[in-house]
Design a protein around this motif. Structure first.
Motif, PDB file in Angstrom:
ATOM      1  N   LEU A   1       0.824  -1.209   0.000  1.00  0.00           N
ATOM      2  CA  LEU A   1       0.000   0.000   0.000  1.00  0.00           C
ATOM      3  C   LEU A   1       0.863   1.265   0.000  1.00  0.00           C
ATOM      4  N   LEU A   2       1.948   1.234   0.782  1.00  0.00           N
ATOM      5  CA  LEU A   2       2.849   2.391   0.797  1.00  0.00           C
ATOM      6  C   LEU A   2       3.510   2.590  -0.565  1.00  0.00           C
ATOM      7  N   ASN A   3       3.941   1.477  -1.162  1.00  0.00           N
ATOM      8  CA  ASN A   3       4.589   1.563  -2.476  1.00  0.00           C
ATOM      9  C   ASN A   3       3.645   2.094  -3.545  1.00  0.00           C
TER      10      ASN A   3
ATOM     11  N   PRO B   1       0.352   8.130   4.247  1.00  0.00           N
ATOM     12  CA  PRO B   1       0.589   7.742   5.641  1.00  0.00           C
ATOM     13  C   PRO B   1       0.281   8.851   6.642  1.00  0.00           C
ATOM     14  N   THR B   2      -0.061  10.035   6.161  1.00  0.00           N
ATOM     15  CA  THR B   2      -0.295  11.160   7.066  1.00  0.00           C
ATOM     16  C   THR B   2      -1.768  11.327   7.446  1.00  0.00           C
ATOM     17  N   LEU B   3      -2.651  10.578   6.810  1.00  0.00           N
ATOM     18  CA  LEU B   3      -4.080  10.740   7.083  1.00  0.00           C
ATOM     19  C   LEU B   3      -4.423  10.306   8.506  1.00  0.00           C
ATOM     20  N   ARG B   4      -5.463  10.918   9.054  1.00  0.00           N
ATOM     21  CA  ARG B   4      -5.934  10.584  10.398  1.00  0.00           C
ATOM     22  C   ARG B   4      -7.419  10.209  10.347  1.00  0.00           C
ATOM     23  N   ASN B   5      -7.813   9.313  11.241  1.00  0.00           N
ATOM     24  CA  ASN B   5      -9.234   8.983  11.317  1.00  0.00           C
ATOM     25  C   ASN B   5      -9.950   9.965  12.239  1.00  0.00           C
TER      26      ASN B   5
ATOM     27  N   LEU C   1     -10.703   9.840  15.237  1.00  0.00           N
ATOM     28  CA  LEU C   1     -10.108   9.944  16.576  1.00  0.00           C
ATOM     29  C   LEU C   1      -8.742  10.617  16.533  1.00  0.00           C
ATOM     30  N   GLY C   2      -8.327  11.018  15.324  1.00  0.00           N
ATOM     31  CA  GLY C   2      -7.040  11.683  15.180  1.00  0.00           C
ATOM     32  C   GLY C   2      -5.868  10.725  15.074  1.00  0.00           C
ATOM     33  N   LEU C   3      -6.128   9.448  14.818  1.00  0.00           N
ATOM     34  CA  LEU C   3      -5.071   8.440  14.751  1.00  0.00           C
ATOM     35  C   LEU C   3      -4.575   8.256  13.323  1.00  0.00           C
ATOM     36  N   THR C   4      -3.258   8.134  13.184  1.00  0.00           N
ATOM     37  CA  THR C   4      -2.647   7.832  11.889  1.00  0.00           C
ATOM     38  C   THR C   4      -2.408   6.330  11.776  1.00  0.00           C
ATOM     39  N   ALA C   5      -1.948   5.896  10.606  1.00  0.00           N
ATOM     40  CA  ALA C   5      -1.599   4.482  10.416  1.00  0.00           C
ATOM     41  C   ALA C   5      -0.491   4.073  11.388  1.00  0.00           C
ATOM     42  N   ALA C   6       0.469   4.967  11.650  1.00  0.00           N
ATOM     43  CA  ALA C   6       1.548   4.670  12.601  1.00  0.00           C
ATOM     44  C   ALA C   6       0.979   4.435  14.001  1.00  0.00           C
ATOM     45  N   ASP C   7      -0.011   5.229  14.385  1.00  0.00           N
ATOM     46  CA  ASP C   7      -0.657   5.032  15.689  1.00  0.00           C
ATOM     47  C   ASP C   7      -1.330   3.666  15.760  1.00  0.00           C
ATOM     48  N   PHE C   8      -1.965   3.261  14.668  1.00  0.00           N
ATOM     49  CA  PHE C   8      -2.603   1.936  14.621  1.00  0.00           C
ATOM     50  C   PHE C   8      -1.565   0.843  14.849  1.00  0.00           C
ATOM     51  N   ALA C   9      -0.403   1.000  14.225  1.00  0.00           N
ATOM     52  CA  ALA C   9       0.657   0.008  14.369  1.00  0.00           C
ATOM     53  C   ALA C   9       1.204  -0.031  15.799  1.00  0.00           C
ATOM     54  N   LEU C  10       1.454   1.132  16.365  1.00  0.00           N
ATOM     55  CA  LEU C  10       2.043   1.211  17.710  1.00  0.00           C
ATOM     56  C   LEU C  10       1.085   0.704  18.784  1.00  0.00           C
ATOM     57  N   ARG C  11      -0.201   0.834  18.550  1.00  0.00           N
ATOM     58  CA  ARG C  11      -1.184   0.355  19.536  1.00  0.00           C
ATOM     59  C   ARG C  11      -1.120  -1.149  19.732  1.00  0.00           C
ATOM     60  N   VAL C  12      -0.618  -1.855  18.737  1.00  0.00           N
ATOM     61  CA  VAL C  12      -0.492  -3.319  18.864  1.00  0.00           C
ATOM     62  C   VAL C  12       0.979  -3.743  18.877  1.00  0.00           C
ATOM     63  N   GLY C  13       1.872  -2.799  19.176  1.00  0.00           N
ATOM     64  CA  GLY C  13       3.286  -3.125  19.329  1.00  0.00           C
ATOM     65  C   GLY C  13       4.021  -3.467  18.050  1.00  0.00           C
TER      66      GLY C  13
ATOM     67  N   SER D   1       6.359  -1.897  11.594  1.00  0.00           N
ATOM     68  CA  SER D   1       5.356  -1.282  10.721  1.00  0.00           C
ATOM     69  C   SER D   1       5.340   0.226  10.907  1.00  0.00           C
ATOM     70  N   ALA D   2       5.416   0.667  12.168  1.00  0.00           N
ATOM     71  CA  ALA D   2       5.427   2.106  12.446  1.00  0.00           C
ATOM     72  C   ALA D   2       6.634   2.781  11.804  1.00  0.00           C
ATOM     73  N   GLU D   3       7.777   2.102  11.816  1.00  0.00           N
ATOM     74  CA  GLU D   3       8.981   2.667  11.189  1.00  0.00           C
ATOM     75  C   GLU D   3       8.829   2.789   9.680  1.00  0.00           C
ATOM     76  N   LYS D   4       8.196   1.786   9.075  1.00  0.00           N
ATOM     77  CA  LYS D   4       7.959   1.851   7.629  1.00  0.00           C
ATOM     78  C   LYS D   4       7.056   3.039   7.286  1.00  0.00           C
ATOM     79  N   ILE D   5       6.054   3.243   8.104  1.00  0.00           N
ATOM     80  CA  ILE D   5       5.147   4.360   7.871  1.00  0.00           C
ATOM     81  C   ILE D   5       5.878   5.679   8.085  1.00  0.00           C
ATOM     82  N   ALA D   6       6.714   5.726   9.124  1.00  0.00           N
ATOM     83  CA  ALA D   6       7.491   6.932   9.390  1.00  0.00           C
ATOM     84  C   ALA D   6       8.427   7.250   8.229  1.00  0.00           C
ATOM     85  N   ALA D   7       9.034   6.210   7.670  1.00  0.00           N
ATOM     86  CA  ALA D   7       9.931   6.410   6.524  1.00  0.00           C
ATOM     87  C   ALA D   7       9.161   6.975   5.334  1.00  0.00           C
ATOM     88  N   ALA D   8       7.926   6.490   5.142  1.00  0.00           N
ATOM     89  CA  ALA D   8       7.100   6.993   4.041  1.00  0.00           C
ATOM     90  C   ALA D   8       6.739   8.459   4.265  1.00  0.00           C
TER      91      ALA D   8
END
Length: 228
Positions: free
Chosen positions: A181-183, A188-192, A194-206, A210-217
């Motif tokens: 999806l990133l490719n 990756p900057t969109l928020r739902n 609740l104000g959560l990004t895709a990186a937040d979704f990844a970090l919520r489940v440890g 994945s969060a690093e990949k999103i951050a790189a994007a």
């Protein structure tokens, strides 16, 4: 005249009997149809459809046979239903789920192909087939994501609460699906809502990788951002 009256009376009696039996016949066909779907009994389904049974009939919970076949892994039943020109490929259940959504989350690539060929809606409003494909983690799901995108699925589709397929992949899907999806250009900057990004979704489940990949994007898009 007497004979004619007798014949007419008999015809009326026969018609009344048939009318009384009709609801029972329909009820029997109804039960037979959904039992056949559950048992993956294609022959019974074909026989019922030939006798005029509507393949778009809903069960008591608002589920059409096509969706039940996908849920149960009844592949032969699914093929039998799809073979009928009367079957509506976009008929949704009581939760507004389409057959294509169910095929996507089940990782049923062949069913996805058949449904798309029958003009199933790749971009239905609300939750989409791409959301569902992104929320599971097998290699087949990544193939389905690629196929949906090939057929112009909106990569940043938002659900009723603002969730995107990338967010679903970050929380539930595979690293392969996330990277795909990133490719392909998912934002990756969109928020739902609740104000959560895709990186937040990844970090919520440890899922730090994945969060690093999103951050790189994000850093690719905005060099001064995307550091956690």
């Amino acid at each position: 005249m007497s004979l004619l009256r007798t014949f007419s009376r008999r015809c009326l009696c026969l018609a009344a009997c048939l009318a009384a039996l009709a609801p029972l016949a329909r009820a029997g066909a109804y039960d037979d149809f959904f039992t056949a779907v559950q048992r993956d009994d294609a022959e019974t389904i074909i026989a019922l459809l030939r006798r005029g049974f509507d393949p778009n009939t809903l069960d008591p919970k608002g589920q059409p046979g096509l969706i039940l076949a996908l849920q149960n892994g009844s592949d032969k039943a699914f093929i039998a239903l799809m073979a009928s020109t009367q079957t509506k490929a976009e008929l949704r259940n009581s939760k507004d789920e389409s057959p294509l959504m169910l095929a996507a989350i089940k990782g049923n690539l062949e069913a996805v192909k058949l449904l798309i060929a029958r003009d199933a809606d790749v971009n239905k409003p609300g939750w989409t087939p791409l959301h569902y494909a992104a929320s599971a983690g097998s290699p087949r799901h990544s193939e389905i994501i690629a196929l949906l995108l090939e057929h112009h699925a909106f990569i940043d589709a938002t659900s009723p609460n603002g969730t995107t397929p990338l967010m679903m992949a970050a929380h539930y899907g595979s690293e392969q699906a996330l990277q795909l999806l990133l490719n392909e250009g998912a934002d990756p900057t969109l928020r739902n809502q609740l104000g959560l990004t895709a990186a937040d979704f990844a970090l919520r489940v440890g899922r730090k990788e994945s969060a690093e990949k999103i951050a790189a994007a994000i850093r690719k898009r905005q060099p001064n951002r995307g550091k956690w």
